[in-house]
Design a protein around this motif. Structure first.
Motif, PDB file in Angstrom:
ATOM      1  N   HIS A 120       0.834  -1.208   0.000  1.00 12.88           N
ATOM      2  CA  HIS A 120       0.000   0.000   0.000  1.00 12.88           C
ATOM      3  C   HIS A 120       0.869   1.258   0.000  1.00 12.88           C
ATOM      4  O   HIS A 120       1.942   1.270   0.585  1.00 12.88           O
ATOM      5  N   TYR A 165       5.706   4.043  -2.341  1.00 12.61           N
ATOM      6  CA  TYR A 165       5.520   2.779  -1.632  1.00 12.61           C
ATOM      7  C   TYR A 165       6.665   2.634  -0.645  1.00 12.61           C
ATOM      8  O   TYR A 165       7.740   3.195  -0.853  1.00 12.61           O
ATOM      9  N   HIS A 209       8.915   0.501  -0.102  1.00 18.24           N
ATOM     10  CA  HIS A 209      10.245   0.081  -0.556  1.00 18.24           C
ATOM     11  C   HIS A 209      10.989   1.192  -1.270  1.00 18.24           C
ATOM     12  O   HIS A 209      12.172   1.055  -1.562  1.00 18.24           O
ATOM     13  N   GLN A 210      10.291   2.284  -1.560  1.00 20.94           N
ATOM     14  CA  GLN A 210      10.972   3.397  -2.224  1.00 20.94           C
ATOM     15  C   GLN A 210      11.587   4.374  -1.222  1.00 20.94           C
ATOM     16  O   GLN A 210      12.178   5.362  -1.611  1.00 20.94           O
TER      17      GLN A 210
END
Lengths: 334, 326
Positions: A112, A155, A157-158
């Motif tokens: 998400h 997100y 992971h960014q």
């Protein structure tokens, strides 16, 4: 000082019956309005279990077997968190007591967007809020923790680890809770980032006026950032005192051991010493004081009788408490 | 987008390689397979069939390998897969075209239903682990380890008979002519019930198990605890946090199973003599009908590739971590 959260005789077990492991035992602790209370101890001393217990987030087989957690809301009468209904508990969570968890990396759902995870709190707690104002509030929180608002659509992971933990802090403050529990919030981050984030948090606390329970095994961080420190060992609180007092004049041999296991940046050189032995097995606790097998100063009563947390018999002993036979207590605290 | 194009290029290459292999394999059969086939058929083969065989095995010496290869591709693009000799003189493409809808409808619909039911039950069982739902697990484990065809044989043995509602074989009543009318459709449905149930029962358990296990794994993730701590409703945590993340591996499993719709339930079709692709393949194998087999393999290869591409696409849509920036 006015209390905001009072933990009374809290007991937490893992498992049921005879095989239960008693992870938190008879803990009494009071968090006052606007203070930072540090909670220190080795791995397995029950710090995190205490935090999970008082917000009723324990995953099975964890069970609260006794005690009370009295919460004093800003307006209205105090109530016992452990007695709340499911609905009441949902409303209490995050709005009154928010938590910043240990794993900065895994606290955000990877599928998400940041914005979704910030606004779903608002959706759950303030259903009347419009989508526009929810987004505005989320952007405001990101700005508060120093993340540019164009990261809303990113997100997890960014983002870097430090950014993720700052997002979590922003998320924790989004409903302006009175209590923020920080469970080793910076363990996964490098030292520079730790300092930066904690500094920012303390600054925010001064501005917004919430209280913090700061859980870590890093006593040096606590000495710097907290007002009061409670030291846990084997599921019990063994010493509690203002941060400076603990640093200068710890009474419990375990606190002394923790303090001498990290170097001071300034001041005279001193010998670094670890604590011999390893943390106790919670399933097979030593009799008496659970620290006595590792304690350099253990003597006759230590192995048979459990010392009670109380005010030590010393001239400036008013604001502190300790559970140790070396410092006989006049009256139990709690 | 760049990633997506890369995937497409990869699949095009794989398709090319598969089709090329399909071209070479019959040509690598040693000796003169045509002669042995002719002697097997004891002269009951027409000259056209023999010619098509020679073309298939690349034994018509007039052309070089390269010209044959180019011709093969040309024919492929025209949908010409040669002539079948079990169903001589029907072209292979026509036979496959007739059988494919049966398989795709039967197995396709049951696969989708099975995935939907299995995943929902798995979410429930995973979220409420430790409750009565755990009692279902041994049952699902049992059914997921039972082979399709065995269940089919048992179903035929127990449920069909002279006065049973369930027909024991075929795709429709043999007295009817396939058409979209009120006689044919109910008959086709009636014939598909038993094979569909067989596939459903043995495949739904797999989805339940894998989804439940993923739910249990995901439920112990930190972000689930955070979601609880945020005071979100139980439903929101279960659906939008736990199930949403647990679904990812199942989605790719589902896309892959779509690829096996065409070839994977061969045995069910054989057991029920269902007029689908699997049944045709069995007949082709029995008759050493190389052109037909080659055609069916081609269809299976392409559908597996397409399913893989779908799996990639689904992942790209559902998991932001697989999307590359750029």
């Amino acid at each position: 000082m006015e209390p905001v959260l009072e933990i009374r005789n809290l007991n937490v077990d893992y498992g049921l019956g005879d095989k239960a492991v008693r992870a938190v035992r008879d803990v009494n602790l009071t968090l006052h309005r606007g203070e930072v209370l540090g909670l220190a101890g080795e791995s397995g001393s029950g710090k995190s279990t205490l935090a999970y217990g008082l917000t009723r987030l324990l995953a099975p087989p964890g069970v609260i077997t006794g005690g009370e957690v009295i919460y004093h809301p800003e307006k209205g009468d105090p109530y016992d968190v452990l007695g709340l209904s499911d609905r009441g508990l949902r409303e209490f969570r995050w709005a009154e007591t928010a938590i910043v968890f240990q794993g900065a990396m895994n606290s955000l759902n990877p599928v998400h967007k940041i914005s979704t995870q910030l606004t779903d709190v608002l959706k759950a707690h303030e259903p009347k809020m419009s989508e526009h104002s929810r987004n505005a509030r989320a952007r405001e929180m990101l700005k508060l923790v120093g993340i540019s608002s164009d990261r809303m659509d990113a997100y997890p992971h960014q983002l870097s680890g430090g950014m993720r933990q700052r997002v979590m802090i922003g998320m924790a403050l989004i409903l302006q809770p009175q209590v923020v529990i920080m469970d080793e919030p910076t363990t996964a981050l490098d030292v520079v980032m730790q300092r930066q984030i904690l500094g920012q948090l303390i600054e925010l606390r001064e501005r917004l006026g919430f209280s913090v329970i700061f859980i870590t095994h890093d006593l040096s961080l606590l000495v710097e950032f907290s007002n009061r420190i409670a030291i846990m060992y084997g599921g019990r609180i063994v010493e509690e005192a203002p941060a400076a007092t603990i640093y200068r004049d710890a009474l419990h041999p375990y606190s002394k051991g923790l303090l001498s296991s990290f170097p001071a940046l300034r001041g005279p050189r001193r010998e670094l010493a670890g604590i011999p032995g390893s943390p106790p097995d919670l399933a097979g606790m030593p009799t008496g004081c659970s620290f006595h097998p590792r304690c350099p100063k253990a003597f006759e009563p230590c192995s048979t009788h459990i010392p009670v947390l109380g005010r030590p018999d010393s001239p400036d002993g008013a604001a502190r408490s300790v559970a140790c036979w070396l410092h006989p207590t006049e009256q139990p605290v709690g | 987008m760049k990633y997506f194009l890369q995937r497409i290029a990869f699949y095009l290459f794989t398709a090319w390689a598969a089709i090329t292999l399909n071209f070479f394999i019959p040509r690598m059969v040693p000796g003169d397979p045509v002669q042995s086939l002719i002697s097997k058929f004891r002269g009951q083969m027409s000259t056209e069939a023999i010619n098509s065989l020679y073309v298939l095995f690349g034994l018509d010496d007039n052309k070089g390998l390269w010209t044959q290869y180019v011709d093969y591709w040309k024919q492929l693009f025209q949908g010409d897969l040669g002539l079948s000799f079990t169903f001589f003189p029907s072209p292979v493409s026509e036979i496959i075209g007739d059988a494919l809808p049966w398989t795709v409808t039967l197995v396709g619909i049951t696969t989708v239903i099975s995935f939907l039911i299995g995943t929902s039950l798995g979410v429930l069982a995973g979220w409420r682990r430790g409750s009565w739902t755990d009692g279902l697990l041994p049952v699902t484990t049992f059914f997921s380890s039972v082979p399709y065809f065995w269940l089919g044989i048992i179903a035929i043995y127990l449920l069909t008979g002279p006065d049973s509602f369930f027909p024991s074989s075929g795709g429709f009543d043999s007295a009817l002519v396939p058409a979209w009318d009120q006689y044919f459709i109910p008959s086709a449905l009636q014939h598909s019930l038993l094979p569909a149930l067989t596939i459903l029962i043995s495949s739904v358990s797999g989805w339940i198990l894998s989804m439940r296990n993923m739910m249990v794994t995901v439920s112990s993730e930190d972000y689930i605890t955070v979601a609880h701590a945020k005071g979100l409703s139980e439903r929101r945590v279960a659906v939008s946090y736990a199930a949403r993340n647990a679904l990812l591996p199942n989605i790719s499993g589902f896309a892959l199973s779509l690829g096996f719709i065409v070839g994977g339930t061969l045995l069910v079709e054989i057991v029920f003599s269902y007029p689908g692709l699997g049944f045709i393949l069995l007949q082709a194998l029995g008759a050493k009908d190389y052109p037909l087999m080659q055609g069916i393999f081609l269809v299976i290869t392409i559908s597996v590739l397409v399913a893989n591409l779908l799996a990639d696409l689904a992942y790209l849509l559902l998991d932001p971590r697989t999307r590359k920036e750029g």
